[in-house]
Design a protein around this motif. Structure first.
Motif, PDB file in Angstrom:
ATOM      1  N   VAL A 155       0.847  -1.200   0.000  1.00 20.12           N
ATOM      2  CA  VAL A 155       0.000   0.000   0.000  1.00 20.12           C
ATOM      3  C   VAL A 155       0.877   1.243   0.000  1.00 20.12           C
ATOM      4  O   VAL A 155       0.625   2.210  -0.724  1.00 20.12           O
ATOM      5  CB  VAL A 155      -0.930  -0.008   1.228  1.00 20.12           C
ATOM      6  CG1 VAL A 155      -1.709   1.293   1.317  1.00 20.12           C
ATOM      7  CG2 VAL A 155      -1.876  -1.195   1.168  1.00 20.12           C
ATOM      8  N   PHE A 156       1.959   1.182   0.790  1.00 20.32           N
ATOM      9  CA  PHE A 156       2.845   2.336   0.914  1.00 20.32           C
ATOM     10  C   PHE A 156       3.576   2.602  -0.401  1.00 20.32           C
ATOM     11  O   PHE A 156       3.712   3.752  -0.842  1.00 20.32           O
ATOM     12  CB  PHE A 156       3.830   2.093   2.065  1.00 20.32           C
ATOM     13  CG  PHE A 156       4.652   3.297   2.423  1.00 20.32           C
ATOM     14  CD1 PHE A 156       6.037   3.263   2.391  1.00 20.32           C
ATOM     15  CD2 PHE A 156       4.038   4.492   2.774  1.00 20.32           C
ATOM     16  CE1 PHE A 156       6.772   4.371   2.723  1.00 20.32           C
ATOM     17  CE2 PHE A 156       4.772   5.602   3.101  1.00 20.32           C
ATOM     18  CZ  PHE A 156       6.147   5.549   3.078  1.00 20.32           C
ATOM     19  N   ARG A 157       4.032   1.488  -1.084  1.00 20.03           N
ATOM     20  CA  ARG A 157       4.750   1.644  -2.365  1.00 20.03           C
ATOM     21  C   ARG A 157       3.846   2.299  -3.402  1.00 20.03           C
ATOM     22  O   ARG A 157       4.259   3.206  -4.133  1.00 20.03           O
ATOM     23  CB  ARG A 157       5.205   0.273  -2.880  1.00 20.03           C
ATOM     24  CG  ARG A 157       6.510  -0.193  -2.293  1.00 20.03           C
ATOM     25  CD  ARG A 157       7.125  -1.264  -3.211  1.00 20.03           C
ATOM     26  NE  ARG A 157       8.273  -1.874  -2.612  1.00 20.03           N
ATOM     27  CZ  ARG A 157       8.271  -2.980  -1.899  1.00 20.03           C
ATOM     28  NH1 ARG A 157       7.117  -3.606  -1.695  1.00 20.03           N
ATOM     29  NH2 ARG A 157       9.380  -3.470  -1.402  1.00 20.03           N
ATOM     30  N   LYS A 158       2.608   1.813  -3.490  1.00 20.00           N
ATOM     31  CA  LYS A 158       1.688   2.356  -4.487  1.00 20.00           C
ATOM     32  C   LYS A 158       1.415   3.834  -4.224  1.00 20.00           C
ATOM     33  O   LYS A 158       1.338   4.637  -5.164  1.00 20.00           O
ATOM     34  CB  LYS A 158       0.370   1.557  -4.465  1.00 20.00           C
ATOM     35  CG  LYS A 158       0.495   0.153  -5.033  1.00 20.00           C
ATOM     36  CD  LYS A 158      -0.846  -0.575  -4.996  1.00 20.00           C
ATOM     37  CE  LYS A 158      -0.734  -1.983  -5.573  1.00 20.00           C
ATOM     38  NZ  LYS A 158      -2.031  -2.718  -5.541  1.00 20.00           N
TER      39      LYS A 158
ATOM     40  N   CYS B 143       2.335  11.959   3.159  1.00 21.06           N
ATOM     41  CA  CYS B 143       3.523  11.919   2.306  1.00 21.06           C
ATOM     42  C   CYS B 143       3.391  12.911   1.157  1.00 21.06           C
ATOM     43  O   CYS B 143       2.300  13.110   0.610  1.00 21.06           O
ATOM     44  CB  CYS B 143       3.725  10.508   1.737  1.00 21.06           C
ATOM     45  SG  CYS B 143       3.797   9.219   3.009  1.00 21.06           S
ATOM     46  N   ARG B 144       4.530  13.502   0.771  1.00 16.43           N
ATOM     47  CA  ARG B 144       4.546  14.394  -0.398  1.00 16.43           C
ATOM     48  C   ARG B 144       5.952  14.401  -0.977  1.00 16.43           C
ATOM     49  O   ARG B 144       6.942  14.100  -0.284  1.00 16.43           O
ATOM     50  CB  ARG B 144       4.116  15.796  -0.013  1.00 16.43           C
ATOM     51  CG  ARG B 144       5.014  16.520   0.945  1.00 16.43           C
ATOM     52  CD  ARG B 144       4.489  17.960   1.129  1.00 16.43           C
ATOM     53  NE  ARG B 144       5.339  18.751   1.978  1.00 16.43           N
ATOM     54  CZ  ARG B 144       5.269  18.795   3.302  1.00 16.43           C
ATOM     55  NH1 ARG B 144       4.360  18.045   3.912  1.00 16.43           N
ATOM     56  NH2 ARG B 144       6.084  19.552   4.002  1.00 16.43           N
TER      57      ARG B 144
ATOM     58  N   GLY C 130       3.788  18.612  -5.788  1.00 18.71           N
ATOM     59  CA  GLY C 130       2.839  19.496  -5.135  1.00 18.71           C
ATOM     60  C   GLY C 130       1.658  18.781  -4.527  1.00 18.71           C
ATOM     61  O   GLY C 130       0.747  19.432  -3.999  1.00 18.71           O
ATOM     62  N   GLU C 131       1.625  17.425  -4.601  1.00 20.36           N
ATOM     63  CA  GLU C 131       0.497  16.653  -4.106  1.00 20.36           C
ATOM     64  C   GLU C 131       0.858  15.991  -2.776  1.00 20.36           C
ATOM     65  O   GLU C 131       2.004  15.602  -2.549  1.00 20.36           O
ATOM     66  CB  GLU C 131       0.123  15.571  -5.137  1.00 20.36           C
ATOM     67  CG  GLU C 131      -1.126  14.786  -4.774  1.00 20.36           C
ATOM     68  CD  GLU C 131      -1.437  13.732  -5.845  1.00 20.36           C
ATOM     69  OE1 GLU C 131      -0.469  13.228  -6.451  1.00 20.36           O
ATOM     70  OE2 GLU C 131      -2.617  13.433  -6.053  1.00 20.36           O
ATOM     71  N   GLU C 132      -0.121  15.835  -1.883  1.00 15.23           N
ATOM     72  CA  GLU C 132       0.090  15.152  -0.606  1.00 15.23           C
ATOM     73  C   GLU C 132      -0.972  14.072  -0.459  1.00 15.23           C
ATOM     74  O   GLU C 132      -2.150  14.320  -0.696  1.00 15.23           O
ATOM     75  CB  GLU C 132       0.006  16.134   0.561  1.00 15.23           C
ATOM     76  CG  GLU C 132       0.227  15.460   1.924  1.00 15.23           C
ATOM     77  CD  GLU C 132       0.174  16.443   3.081  1.00 15.23           C
ATOM     78  OE1 GLU C 132       1.160  17.171   3.257  1.00 15.23           O
ATOM     79  OE2 GLU C 132      -0.857  16.467   3.781  1.00 15.23           O
ATOM     80  N   LYS C 133      -0.513  12.848  -0.063  1.00 15.15           N
ATOM     81  CA  LYS C 133      -1.433  11.735   0.143  1.00 15.15           C
ATOM     82  C   LYS C 133      -1.198  11.126   1.516  1.00 15.15           C
ATOM     83  O   LYS C 133      -0.112  11.239   2.084  1.00 15.15           O
ATOM     84  CB  LYS C 133      -1.251  10.674  -0.943  1.00 15.15           C
ATOM     85  CG  LYS C 133      -1.689  11.149  -2.326  1.00 15.15           C
ATOM     86  CD  LYS C 133      -1.654  10.023  -3.338  1.00 15.15           C
ATOM     87  CE  LYS C 133      -2.176  10.481  -4.705  1.00 15.15           C
ATOM     88  NZ  LYS C 133      -2.191   9.366  -5.690  1.00 15.15           N
ATOM     89  N   GLN C 134      -2.265  10.394   1.996  1.00 22.20           N
ATOM     90  CA  GLN C 134      -2.195   9.821   3.331  1.00 22.20           C
ATOM     91  C   GLN C 134      -2.542   8.342   3.283  1.00 22.20           C
ATOM     92  O   GLN C 134      -3.289   7.888   2.411  1.00 22.20           O
ATOM     93  CB  GLN C 134      -3.175  10.520   4.280  1.00 22.20           C
ATOM     94  CG  GLN C 134      -2.960  12.010   4.428  1.00 22.20           C
ATOM     95  CD  GLN C 134      -3.930  12.631   5.407  1.00 22.20           C
ATOM     96  OE1 GLN C 134      -4.371  11.967   6.339  1.00 22.20           O
ATOM     97  NE2 GLN C 134      -4.270  13.896   5.184  1.00 22.20           N
TER      98      GLN C 134
END
Length: 752
Positions: free
Chosen positions: A64-67, A98-99, A75-79
């Motif tokens: 999940v983390f790799r994907k 993460c960004r 400029g994008e941040e995901k959780q």
């Protein structure tokens, strides 16, 4: 302002235990991990740096983390929720935000992991955490200064390259004019952020030493006064800032600089005047401008202005614009350069002496330095001559000391550099507490109160004359020093230059002080004696001239009292009595004047001492009556002595009058006794008056000695002379406030 001490214990509550990772985007290798994460995982930095994230992330969560990482765009941040292995082997869930993140040209990922709420924690723990968090929030929101808490990010080589904002207060947005910075790095917010600033913050995080400095942000175009200090445990790399925006103050300084530029003509004239002043002094003067390195440390100094003495020291070399380290080889060797740096760093002035022994020179120099903003003003003085003279003085002091210790005069050497008595050979006035030890501890201004107010101007005038005098000139004055209360003693003071720096400067002068009080007293006594001699001549002339008019007045009174009618005699009788008594009093006064002015030998005949005493008391009756004095006569019978009746009555009258004057009116008692002791009669005249000190008794019968305000001091002296003619001895005993007793021994004439 600093956070309370408890912040170092509970800072994790303030930031919700945020774990910071920087990862390689391609291989998810750990590049940096912050201290809270290390503590949680129980790992040391070497175990994780450069290794794959699976060391701490649960294997079921890795895909999940790799994907998530591979799908990140600029400029994008995901959780996502990931489980992290705790140091004890258990797992705990964290929300990873993460960004994309860049370190130079290298593409990386910045991950901020926040612990998910722990519902298993007791309710009281939640309340405690909330209470502490609220306390911190209230503290931060009440600060006028801007506050920011950051986590410093380091490169694999250990260099501070960035920092992440963990917390700010409301004043931060107002002072820095930046919004929504929490969770972002400074390189993301301000790409051109100062590298020197990063270095300072990184040093604070590692060393724990707080720093304060002023910095202009190139990105924001504003000036800040910033204080940075470490937060958390020793291995924590978190730093807190307190700062103010000082752009307005700096703008005022720049405006002032512009004003100075507009007045450059006036400034040029001032510089020329300053240079003229510089060139008229014997001191070497230089103004140096501080040169700073990129890291803010002092790198060197540049000569901005020098006077002719400095130019001569540099062999007329034009050093303006030159660096100190380039042209001052010996200054570097002697440590003067390091001393200048310390002055600029601490603001403390510098004043030291240096010995220079190079290229045939053996000179002493005195170097001073003071800071003024980014300038340092230094002076250099050649003090070789003073040093040599000082050594010569030391060699001769032993001889001088032996010499001055044998003189009866007090010798004082006054140091004009410290304005104190450098040397004194003996006590000046020990009975007044002016001892050698005390004088050497006093300054000139502290000695002045011992001098009589009317003589202080003399002392100041002597001081001024000595400062301007040549080596051969001697000045002397007479002044009074306080003995006790209002008692003063006279001293002669002679002054002369003792040590000179040059033709215009006196370093020390010597004073010879001699007590001349006895000499003064003798001079006064001689003058008084001369005055009394003149008065005696006047008295004889005056007395002879009064004799005839007084006789005429007495006769006229007698004739008038007989010729007036009987009816008026009773009415005018008191007035004729007054006239008669007054004439008699004046005749007695004339006789006394003649007795004081003329000397006639005593003619001794057998006389009754008790009769002489009765006549004497009768003559003093008016004075005794008016003073309310009681006279007690403890004698009776016949006491035959050889005496000049008139002269002995004068002597005894003097003693009785003195006794009456010594007593309190209305309370005085005079006791008169005659005691037979072998072949002598002892006459005692005792009063209950104010008495005398032992020192007064010693001088009681001296000529011209008197304690009375208007006394001449001849009465008791005359008494002693008369008694010596009668071969009678007199002694005096007295105590203050208890009275005085005169005892006179006469030969028993009946036994002769």
């Amino acid at each position: 302002m600093m956070l309370p001490e408890s912040s170092t214990l509970s800072y994790d509550l303030l930031i919700d235990q945020q774990f910071l990772f920087t990862l390689g985007k391609q291989d998810l290798s750990v590049q940096y991990i912050n201290f809270p994460a290390l503590v949680f995982t129980g790992k040391c930095p070497q175990e994780l740096k450069g290794k794959f994230i699976n060391e701490v992330v649960h294997s079921e969560d890795l895909e999940v983390f790799r994907k998530l990482i591979s799908s990140l765009k600029e400029g994008e941040e995901k959780q996502c929720i990931l489980r992290l292995r705790k140091g004890n082997g258990t797992w705990e869930s964290f929300n990873f935000r993460c960004r994309p993140y860049k370190q130079g040209e290298e593409e990386m990922v910045l991950s901020l992991a926040i612990r998910t709420p722990d519902k298993s924690r007791p309710e009281e723990d939640h309340e405690k955490v909330n209470f502490l968090r609220n306390e911190y929030e209230h503290l931060l929101e009440s600060l006028d200064e801007a506050f920011a808490l950051v986590d410093v990010i380091y490169s694999p080589e250990g260099e501070a390259i960035d920092f992440l904002f963990l917390k700010t207060n409301p004043s931060y947005e107002k002072q820095a004019n930046l919004k929504n910075v929490v969770g972002k790095t400074v390189s993301e917010i301000l790409p051109g952020y100062s590298r020197s600033m990063l270095k300072k913050i990184g040093e604070v995080a590692v060393t724990g030493k707080p720093v304060r400095f002023q910095e202009k942000s190139k990105s924001l175009g504003e000036w800040f006064d910033l204080y940075a200090f470490k937060v958390g445990a020793d291995k924590s790399r978190q730093v807190a800032f307190l700062f103010r925006n000082i752009t307005e103050g700096k703008a005022s300084e720049e405006k002032m600089q512009e004003e100075l530029v507009r007045n450059q003509d006036h400034l040029r004239e001032s510089k020329e005047l300053l240079q003229t002043v510089f060139d008229t002094t014997n001191l070497g003067i230089a103004v140096l401008r501080t040169i700073y390195a990129e890291d803010g440390s002092i790198a060197d100094f540049e000569f901005a202005r020098v006077n002719k003495v400095i130019r001569e020291m540099y062999l007329q070399q034009d050093v303006i614009g030159s660096r100190y380290t380039d042209v001052s080889k010996y200054g570097m060797e002697m440590g003067i350069f390091d001393a200048y740096k310390k002055v600029m760093e601490t603001g403390e002035p510098f004043d030291e002496e240096f010995f220079f022994a190079q290229e045939g020179y053996n000179n002493w120099f005195r170097v001073t330095a003071r800071s003024n903003r980014d300038l340092i003003i230094t002076t250099i003085e050649d003090i070789t001559k003073v040093k040599l003279e000082g050594e010569a003085l030391k060699d001769s002091l032993k001889f001088k000391k032996e010499l001055v210790e044998t003189t009866p005069e007090v010798i004082m050497i006054v140091d004009l550099n410290s304005f104190k008595v450098k040397y004194i050979n003996k006590d000046l006035l020990p009975q007044a507490g002016i001892t050698k030890e005390r004088v050497q501890s006093l300054g000139l201004a502290e000695i002045l109160p011992f001098i009589h107010p009317r003589d202080r101007e003399k002392m100041l005038d002597l001081h001024k004359k000595l400062l301007k005098s040549s080596n051969d000139q001697i000045y002397d004055i007479e002044l009074r020093l306080k003995l006790s209360g209002v008692t003063w003693e006279w001293f002669n003071v002679r002054g002369k230059v003792f040590l000179r720096r040059d033709e215009t400067w006196v370093d020390e002068y010597v004073l010879l002080v001699r007590n001349i009080s006895e000499q003064k007293q003798t001079q006064r006594a001689l003058l008084k004696a001369e005055k009394l001699s003149i008065q005696g001549e006047l008295a004889r002339t005056f007395a002879h001239e009064l004799r005839n008019p007084l006789a005429s007045i007495g006769m006229v009174g007698e004739v008038m009292s007989q010729k007036i009618p009987e009816a008026q005699k009773e009415e005018l009788k008191p007035y004729f009595e007054i006239l008669k008594r007054s004439t008699k009093t004046l005749n007695n006064l004339v006789s006394n004047l003649l007795n004081a002015a003329n000397y006639t030998p005593a003619i001794l005949e057998k006389q009754d001492l008790s009769e002489i005493l009765d006549n004497t008391i009768s003559n003093a009756s008016d004075r005794i009556y008016l003073s309310g004095i009681k006279v007690v006569k403890n004698y009776g019978g016949n006491y035959t002595v050889m005496a000049d009746k008139e002269k002995l009555q004068i002597a005894l009258l003097n003693i009785i009058v003195n006794a009456s004057e010594a007593t309190t009116p209305g309370e005085g008692i005079i006791e008169i006794d005659i005691e037979t002791r072998g072949t002598e009669y002892i006459l005692s005249i005792k009063d209950n008056g104010h008495g005398m000190e032992e020192s007064e008794i010693e001088h009681l019968f001296e000529a011209f000695y008197s304690k009375k305000e208007n006394g001449l001091g001849v009465g008791l002296s005359s008494v002693k002379n008369i008694l010596e003619e009668h071969d009678a001895q007199i002694t005096v005993s007295s105590e203050p406030d208890k009275g005085t007793c005169f005892k006179i021994s006469f030969h028993n004439a009946a036994e002769i």
